[in-house]
Every structure is written in C-alpha cells, then in structure tokens.
Design a protein around this motif. Structure first.
Motif, PDB file in Angstrom:
ATOM      1  N   HIS B 204       0.740  -1.205  -0.074  1.00 43.63           N
ATOM      2  CA  HIS B 204       0.041   0.083   0.246  1.00 43.63           C
ATOM      3  C   HIS B 204       0.968   1.223   0.107  1.00 43.63           C
ATOM      4  CE1 HIS B 204      -2.526  -3.062   2.102  1.00 43.63           C
ATOM      5  NE2 HIS B 204      -3.337  -2.754   1.215  1.00 43.63           N
ATOM      6  N   ARG B 205       1.895   1.310   0.882  1.00 39.74           N
ATOM      7  CA  ARG B 205       2.715   2.189   0.917  1.00 39.74           C
ATOM      8  C   ARG B 205       4.150   1.993   0.918  1.00 39.74           C
ATOM      9  NH1 ARG B 205       3.321   5.292   5.259  1.00 39.74           N
ATOM     10  NH2 ARG B 205       2.630   3.688   6.562  1.00 39.74           N
ATOM     11  N   GLY B 206       5.057   2.884   0.585  1.00 42.14           N
ATOM     12  CA  GLY B 206       6.595   2.642   0.533  1.00 42.14           C
ATOM     13  C   GLY B 206       7.516   3.545   1.083  1.00 42.14           C
ATOM     14  N   TYR B 207       8.615   3.060   1.476  1.00 40.22           N
ATOM     15  CA  TYR B 207       9.655   4.070   1.872  1.00 40.22           C
ATOM     16  C   TYR B 207      10.889   3.813   1.248  1.00 40.22           C
ATOM     17  CZ  TYR B 207       6.752   5.027   6.145  1.00 40.22           C
ATOM     18  OH  TYR B 207       6.078   5.351   7.172  1.00 40.22           O
ATOM     19  N   VAL B 208      12.072   4.736   0.751  1.00 39.95           N
ATOM     20  CA  VAL B 208      12.808   4.473  -0.067  1.00 39.95           C
ATOM     21  C   VAL B 208      14.083   4.701   0.988  1.00 39.95           C
ATOM     22  CG1 VAL B 208      14.188   4.990  -1.905  1.00 39.95           C
ATOM     23  CG2 VAL B 208      11.866   4.863  -2.309  1.00 39.95           C
ATOM     24  N   LEU B 209      14.997   3.798   1.188  1.00 37.61           N
ATOM     25  CA  LEU B 209      16.028   3.968   1.882  1.00 37.61           C
ATOM     26  C   LEU B 209      17.237   4.025   1.231  1.00 37.61           C
ATOM     27  CD1 LEU B 209      14.456   2.523   4.230  1.00 37.61           C
ATOM     28  CD2 LEU B 209      16.957   1.795   5.274  1.00 37.61           C
ATOM     29  N   GLN B 210      18.355   5.186   1.549  1.00 34.42           N
ATOM     30  CA  GLN B 210      19.508   5.180   1.002  1.00 34.42           C
ATOM     31  C   GLN B 210      20.472   5.347   2.079  1.00 34.42           C
ATOM     32  OE1 GLN B 210      19.833   8.839  -1.911  1.00 34.42           O
ATOM     33  NE2 GLN B 210      19.128   7.017  -3.327  1.00 34.42           N
ATOM     34  N   THR B 211      21.701   4.967   2.058  1.00 34.93           N
ATOM     35  CA  THR B 211      22.737   4.693   3.028  1.00 34.93           C
ATOM     36  C   THR B 211      22.318   5.263   4.405  1.00 34.93           C
ATOM     37  OG1 THR B 211      23.064   6.944   2.306  1.00 34.93           O
ATOM     38  CG2 THR B 211      24.317   5.290   1.462  1.00 34.93           C
ATOM     39  N   GLY B 212      21.385   4.327   4.782  1.00 33.87           N
ATOM     40  CA  GLY B 212      20.827   4.446   6.425  1.00 33.87           C
ATOM     41  C   GLY B 212      19.750   5.476   6.669  1.00 33.87           C
ATOM     42  N   GLU B 213      19.276   6.212   5.515  1.00 33.13           N
ATOM     43  CA  GLU B 213      18.306   7.315   5.901  1.00 33.13           C
ATOM     44  C   GLU B 213      16.960   7.062   4.843  1.00 33.13           C
ATOM     45  OE1 GLU B 213      20.572  11.582   6.957  1.00 33.13           O
ATOM     46  OE2 GLU B 213      21.553  10.423   5.353  1.00 33.13           O
ATOM     47  N   ILE B 214      16.085   7.629   5.374  1.00 30.41           N
ATOM     48  CA  ILE B 214      14.944   7.455   4.506  1.00 30.41           C
ATOM     49  C   ILE B 214      14.851   8.785   3.558  1.00 30.41           C
ATOM     50  CG2 ILE B 214      12.261   7.677   4.532  1.00 30.41           C
ATOM     51  CD1 ILE B 214      12.231   5.722   6.899  1.00 30.41           C
ATOM     52  N   VAL B 215      14.784   8.730   2.402  1.00 29.00           N
ATOM     53  CA  VAL B 215      14.656   9.569   1.375  1.00 29.00           C
ATOM     54  C   VAL B 215      13.436   9.948   0.949  1.00 29.00           C
ATOM     55  CG1 VAL B 215      17.216   9.626   0.955  1.00 29.00           C
ATOM     56  CG2 VAL B 215      15.551   8.090  -0.341  1.00 29.00           C
ATOM     57  N   LEU B 216      12.435   9.083   0.881  1.00 32.15           N
ATOM     58  CA  LEU B 216      11.319   9.004   0.230  1.00 32.15           C
ATOM     59  C   LEU B 216      10.114   8.615   0.836  1.00 32.15           C
ATOM     60  CD1 LEU B 216      11.401   8.760  -3.715  1.00 32.15           C
ATOM     61  CD2 LEU B 216      10.320  10.706  -2.368  1.00 32.15           C
ATOM     62  N   GLU B 217       8.965   9.019   0.916  1.00 30.21           N
ATOM     63  CA  GLU B 217       7.945   8.081   1.567  1.00 30.21           C
ATOM     64  C   GLU B 217       6.703   8.663   0.905  1.00 30.21           C
ATOM     65  OE1 GLU B 217       7.267   9.638   5.532  1.00 30.21           O
ATOM     66  OE2 GLU B 217       5.143   8.608   5.593  1.00 30.21           O
ATOM     67  N   ASP B 218       5.727   7.497   0.383  1.00 33.89           N
ATOM     68  CA  ASP B 218       4.658   7.897  -0.417  1.00 33.89           C
ATOM     69  C   ASP B 218       3.782   6.654  -0.358  1.00 33.89           C
ATOM     70  OD1 ASP B 218       2.902   9.274  -1.890  1.00 33.89           O
ATOM     71  OD2 ASP B 218       4.500  10.503  -2.992  1.00 33.89           O
ATOM     72  N   SER B 219       2.386   6.784  -1.173  1.00 31.10           N
ATOM     73  CA  SER B 219       1.790   5.677  -1.281  1.00 31.10           C
ATOM     74  C   SER B 219       2.676   4.887  -2.540  1.00 31.10           C
ATOM     75  CB  SER B 219       0.388   5.964  -2.094  1.00 31.10           C
ATOM     76  OG  SER B 219       0.459   6.614  -3.356  1.00 31.10           O
ATOM     77  N   ALA B 220       2.266   3.418  -2.495  1.00 31.50           N
ATOM     78  CA  ALA B 220       2.941   2.619  -3.301  1.00 31.50           C
ATOM     79  C   ALA B 220       2.859   3.219  -4.989  1.00 31.50           C
ATOM     80  CB  ALA B 220       2.575   1.252  -3.367  1.00 31.50           C
ATOM     81  N   HIS B 221       1.533   3.681  -5.161  1.00 31.93           N
ATOM     82  CA  HIS B 221       1.234   4.196  -6.475  1.00 31.93           C
ATOM     83  C   HIS B 221       2.012   5.112  -6.858  1.00 31.93           C
ATOM     84  CE1 HIS B 221      -1.331   4.919  -9.816  1.00 31.93           C
ATOM     85  NE2 HIS B 221      -1.532   5.945  -9.478  1.00 31.93           N
ATOM     86  N   ASN B 222       2.299   6.066  -5.923  1.00 29.00           N
ATOM     87  CA  ASN B 222       2.927   7.195  -6.170  1.00 29.00           C
ATOM     88  C   ASN B 222       4.502   6.885  -6.537  1.00 29.00           C
ATOM     89  OD1 ASN B 222       0.814   9.019  -6.243  1.00 29.00           O
ATOM     90  ND2 ASN B 222       0.903   9.685  -4.293  1.00 29.00           N
ATOM     91  N   LEU B 223       4.979   6.292  -5.581  1.00 28.94           N
ATOM     92  CA  LEU B 223       6.356   5.779  -6.043  1.00 28.94           C
ATOM     93  C   LEU B 223       6.456   5.152  -7.043  1.00 28.94           C
ATOM     94  CD1 LEU B 223       7.372   4.398  -2.377  1.00 28.94           C
ATOM     95  CD2 LEU B 223       8.027   6.681  -3.220  1.00 28.94           C
ATOM     96  N   GLN B 224       5.651   4.640  -7.694  1.00 28.42           N
ATOM     97  CA  GLN B 224       5.786   3.849  -8.930  1.00 28.42           C
ATOM     98  C   GLN B 224       5.918   4.832 -10.030  1.00 28.42           C
ATOM     99  OE1 GLN B 224       2.491   1.007  -8.248  1.00 28.42           O
ATOM    100  NE2 GLN B 224       3.999  -0.461  -9.577  1.00 28.42           N
ATOM    101  N   GLN B 225       5.053   6.047  -9.751  1.00 26.94           N
ATOM    102  CA  GLN B 225       5.241   7.077 -11.024  1.00 26.94           C
ATOM    103  C   GLN B 225       6.163   7.909 -10.575  1.00 26.94           C
ATOM    104  OE1 GLN B 225       2.790   6.503 -13.082  1.00 26.94           O
ATOM    105  NE2 GLN B 225       1.887   4.859 -11.735  1.00 26.94           N
TER     106      GLN B 225
END
Lengths: 356, 237
Positions: B204-225
C-alpha cells in the motif's frame, strides 16, 4: 602415491606413509597374535572378558562424550572443564551420600533407593557446577573470538579441580561396595562382573533417553534449533541463553551419572579423577564426529572396546609386553589419526568447516 | 495509533553507523514496503525492529508499547514475527519441527494444531514434505516454510526480508500472491525487497532507503510514478 611423488606433494606423501605404517603394524600384530600365537595364550572366554570390560568402559566414555558433543553443537566450543563436571558430582555424592548411607547400612538394605539418592545428588551437583561455569566463565564471552572461551575453559577446569581438592582433600576416597553387586552374572556362558553389567545397562538407558530428549521434546528441538542458528532461534521466541544453559546442564547430568558408575567400577574417587576420562571422552566425541549424538555414543563404545582389545591383540602380537599400560597410547594415537585423516569423525561434519 | 512506530532510530554494526535516524510508521492492516539498494539499511531496519540489533538511539513502539525493554525472543509473544533474509530454515529439523519452532512460545495445543493446518492449506507442498529435513528442499519450498513458520506464532506484524531472493520468476509471483493473502487474512506486513517492482505492486505504501536514511515516503502508487524511483529502482529511464 605415485601422483604425490610426481607432484612433489611431500606432506601428503608422508601422511600416506604414516597411515600405511600404522595399518601395517596393526595388521602384523593381529596376524602374529591370532595365527602364530605370539605372547600369552587367551581363550575365547578371555577375549569375551576383554570385550565386556571394553564395552563397560566405553559406555562411560560415551556418557561423558555426550557433554562435549552437545556443547560443541550449540557453541562450537570444546568445553575442557567437562571432566570436572564429571568429578564434582561424584566426589560430592560419595562423601555426603554414598559413604554415610553405606556406613549406616541403608545402602545395602535398600540398594535401589540408595543408588538413586547417590545418582540424584551427583547429577544435581554436576549440573550446578556446569550452570555456574557457563554463567560466569562462558556466557560473558559469547561474542569473543573462539580461542578465548577455550582458555577460560582450561582455567575453569583448574579452578574446579583445586576447589574440590580444597573441599575433600587430595587423597583417594573409597566408593562403597554394594553387596548386591558383588560377584558375577553368567550370560551365554560368559561371566560378567555385576558392576560392569549394571554400568552397561544404565548407560544404554541414559543414552537412549537423551536421544529421545533431544529428538522428541520441545526443549530438545530448541537445542537443535539454537545449534543451527542462534539469531533465527531467537526470532522464534527461543531464549537462546537459557537453552544453552540447559544444554550444559544436560551434558553435566550425564557426566554426573557416569561418575557414579565410574565409582562403582573403580571403587575410588579423587579430585583429579576427571582429567583422563575427560580427555578420553573428548577423543571419543571427535572419533564419532563431534556435534553428533549417535556419534558420541558410537565413538565412546568404539574407543572403550579398542582400548581393551587392542593391547592383547596387536600390541602383544608385535611383541610389546605389558600392553595394557599402553592403552592410553592407543587412544591418543587414534585421536591423532582421526584428526589427520577423518576430521569429521565416523559420523558428522568436518571440524574446520563448521561455522563460528 | 499506528501498529508500529519507529522513531529516529540509530543503529550500529561495531563502528559502522548503519541507520542514521530512521522514522517510519505502519498502520494496522497495511502492507508497507522498504526499498533501496545494497547496504541501504533495509535488513538492518528489520533487525532493529525484531530486537536482534537493539538501536543505540531512538525507540520503537508496537501498539504504543516501547519495545526497548524486550529482547528478541520476547518480542514474538508481543506479536512480531520475522522471516529472515536467506529464509533461515533449520536445515536439520523436519518441516513439521520447523513449524513447531515457530509456535515455540505458545502452549495451546489445539490452537497450534489448527494453525499448522492453516499453514498446510496455504502451502500444500509443505504438508507433502512434513517429515522431510528442511535443508533438502528447494529454495522456493524453504521460503514457503519460513513464511509458514513465522505465521505459526500468530503475528500481528510480519516482517519479511527479501522473500523473492534467489527464486524463479514464477515462484516470485506466487510468493507475492501469498503475501497478499496473508495480509487479507488480517496480518500487517512490513516488507523489505530488492525487487522494487514486485514490492510496490504488492504494497500500500513504501519508503525508500539510501545509506541509512529515508529519502522518500509515499503511497506505493505514487512511488511507482515517481521519476527518481523509476530511474533508480525500477529500471525505467
């Protein structure tokens, strides 16, 4: 062998020669003994006696070896204090239970209850010593390099030896003789000392019992799970520290029981009695494949029998007199041979390949 | 109140600062997915939540309860179950024994038997092989076993670490289908995946991690776009 010479692989060539020499010596001795009658003449009954005494000695090794193999299974550590777990229970039970019960005549009036009391005391003390050792000397070092707990194990071994020497003195303490166990049974025409028969039967019962404990009970399965992967075991809700403590206690209980049986056979106990049986049992565990429970049992029985039959068979055949005094040489030569040629033991995995 | 809240968590491997202030929430009933490259801290985040790597700073709550005072093995009875990376089945235990270990903290025999039946319904393959040693099974079967084993604790939160790793594409589809089914049956899921494509389709939702930090957070749909995600993790230019 030619291949090794061609490749200039001198180490494996030497090892090959070593292996060949040992096998030839054993074969030569055996043939000389059996077909040319070198040394004393033994009857079939004598051989049966050698075998039986080997079997009873071997079943003691097997019981002690279980402790090594169980602990190695969960911690990949050789617990060199295990011989002291064996000694501590027996010594305490002898002084505080066996001798008073014997003096009062209770032991001979109700030998079964008496023996049970001695066994329970010995097993409890051994377990207590094991739990204390684990908590104080091993648990704080769980994340240390593997050599470190090995060294504290040796330290713990000395500590307990001299602690019990301080408690009970350094002289031999007689283990009481039971009237019911004097004399021999005759089974299939072979006379067996009653104590030896009791040792063999009691050990077999405990070996089988332990196997079922580890294979069938929830705690036993948890021990096997911890042996495979401690992190994942914790994710399953298994208290890893507690399970390791239970593993130590289980091995120590077997050692404590073995100690009482040892007392029955040899009729004396002393603070230093754990050392040689401890190393022999370690040899047995390696022989069978350390980490494997059936391996420890098999290795123990095999070592006991080999020690008993080897000297009259091939040492006398080679013309070496007084072979029985060399049985330790046989045991430890076998340890060296196994470590070189089959480190994984009869059953079991290679020592070196086990993950830390 | 969210089921799981991770507040500004810092975690270390020795001197390596692996998590640098991670915060995330998972609501009851959700599938949330953590995506990111190698070494981004995905697995570390799951290890911190499951108690295997206690955070050095920050805290984690489950249904409002601070998890810092529990050890890993105590969290299972709190409702957290984890399928570790590489599946972590006990190779020398049988399939059935593995499942029993999943229910280690429980003592309700009838409930355990019922749950084992449910797992066998979800993964009929496991029932066929219940007396087989887990180590002798294929990777896909071991993944099923690891998930079934985690379900045996009746978790309210299921942590999945790389469920698709090393599996054939057909099996990956099947595994993600099962994840959806498990979620529909009422289990909240936090999913870590290299396969961002499948992860975002399922979550439903997702977080994007980069080198130990969260850089993005959104609904899965929006992340795909999201063009950044498309480029970095979905292989779309």
């Amino acid at each position: 062998m030619l291949k090794q010479i061609r490749d200039g692989d001198w180490i494996s060539l030497v090892l090959w020669l070593f292996r060949a020499v040992v096998i030839l010596l054993v074969l030569y001795g055996t043939v000389a003994k059996l077909f040319f009658g070198v040394g004393n003449a033994y009857s079939g009954r004598d051989w049966a006696n050698f075998f039986i005494s080997g079997l009873s000695q071997g079943s003691l090794y097997a019981l002690i070896a279980l402790g090594y193999t169980l602990v190695y299974g969960v911690l990949f550590m050789i617990n060199f204090a295990h011989g002291e777990f064996f000694m501590s229970g027996t010594l305490t039970a002898t002084v505080f239970v066996a001798l008073p019960l014997s003096a009062s005549g209770f032991l001979d009036r109700t030998p079964i209850i008496g023996m049970m009391l001695i066994l329970i005391t010995a097993m409890s003390v051994s377990m207590g010593v094991a739990l204390l050792t684990e908590r104080v000397a091993y648990r704080p070092l769980r994340r240390a390099p593997r050599l470190v707990p090995l060294i504290t194990a040796i330290g713990a071994s000395f500590f307990w030896q001299y602690y019990f020497r301080g408690l009970f003195g350094s002289s031999l303490i007689p283990f009481p003789e039971l009237q019911v166990l004097q004399g021999r049974y005759t089974i299939l025409g072979v006379e067996i000392l009653k104590t030896r028969a009791v040792v063999i039967v009691a050990s077999l019962i405990m070996l089988v019992g332990l196997y079922f404990f580890v294979m069938r009970t929830k705690t036993g399965k948890a021990i096997r799970a911890v042996a495979e992967d401690k992190d994942v075991a914790a994710l399953m809700g298994i208290d890893v520290d507690r399970t390791i403590a239970i593993t130590f206690a289980t091995g120590a209980a077997m050692a404590g029981a073995a100690g009482v049986l040892y007392g029955l056979v040899f009729r004396q106990v002393v603070f230093s009695m754990g050392f040689v049986p401890g190393i022999k049992a370690f040899t047995a565990a390696v022989l069978g494949g350390i980490g494997s429970i059936p391996g420890a049992a098999l290795g123990g029985l095999f070592l006991g029998i080999f020690e008993a039959i080897g000297p009259p068979l091939f040492l006398e055949g080679l013309g070496i007199p007084g072979g029985h005094q060399l049985k330790d040489v046989i045991a430890f030569t076998m340890l060296v041979l196994v470590l070189i040629f089959r480190p994984q033991g009869i059953i079991g995995e290679r020592l070196a390949e086990k993950k830390a | 109140m969210a089921l799981l809240e991770v507040h500004n968590v810092h975690a270390y491997y020795g001197n390596i600062h692996a998590l640098k202030g991670i915060s995330l929430t998972v609501q009851e009933g959700e599938i949330v997915s953590l995506i990111g490259g190698n070494g981004a801290g995905k697995t570390t985040t799951l290890r911190a939540i499951s108690g295997l790597l206690p955070p050095r700073a920050g805290y984690i709550t489950l249904q409002g309860e601070d998890l810092r005072r529990y050890k890993a093995h105590q969290l299972v009875s709190k409702g957290v179950a984890m399928v570790p990376e590489g599946r972590g089945v006990f190779a020398r235990l049988t399939v059935e024994e593995n499942l029993e270990m999943g229910a280690y903290h429980r003592s309700d025999r009838t409930g355990i038997a019922a749950d084992m039946k449910r797992v066998y319904q979800l993964f009929p393959r496991l029932e066929e092989r219940r007396r087989q040693l887990a180590g002798t099974m294929s990777g896909g079967e071991q993944q099923m076993l690891a998930m079934g084993r985690a379900l045996m604790s009746r978790p309210s939160l299921l942590l999945l670490d790389e469920p698709s790793m090393g599996l054939a594409p057909v099996l990956v589809e099947a595994i993600f289908q099962t994840i959806k089914e498990i979620n529909k049956a009422g289990t909240t899921i936090l999913l870590v995946e290299q396969n961002a494509h499948m992860a975002l389709q399922t979550a439903h939702r997702g977080y994007v991690l980069q080198t130990g930090e969260i850089v993005l957070e959104d609904s899965a749909h929006n992340l795909q776009q999201n063009p950044v995600v498309q480029k970095a993790y979905l292989g779309i230019d």
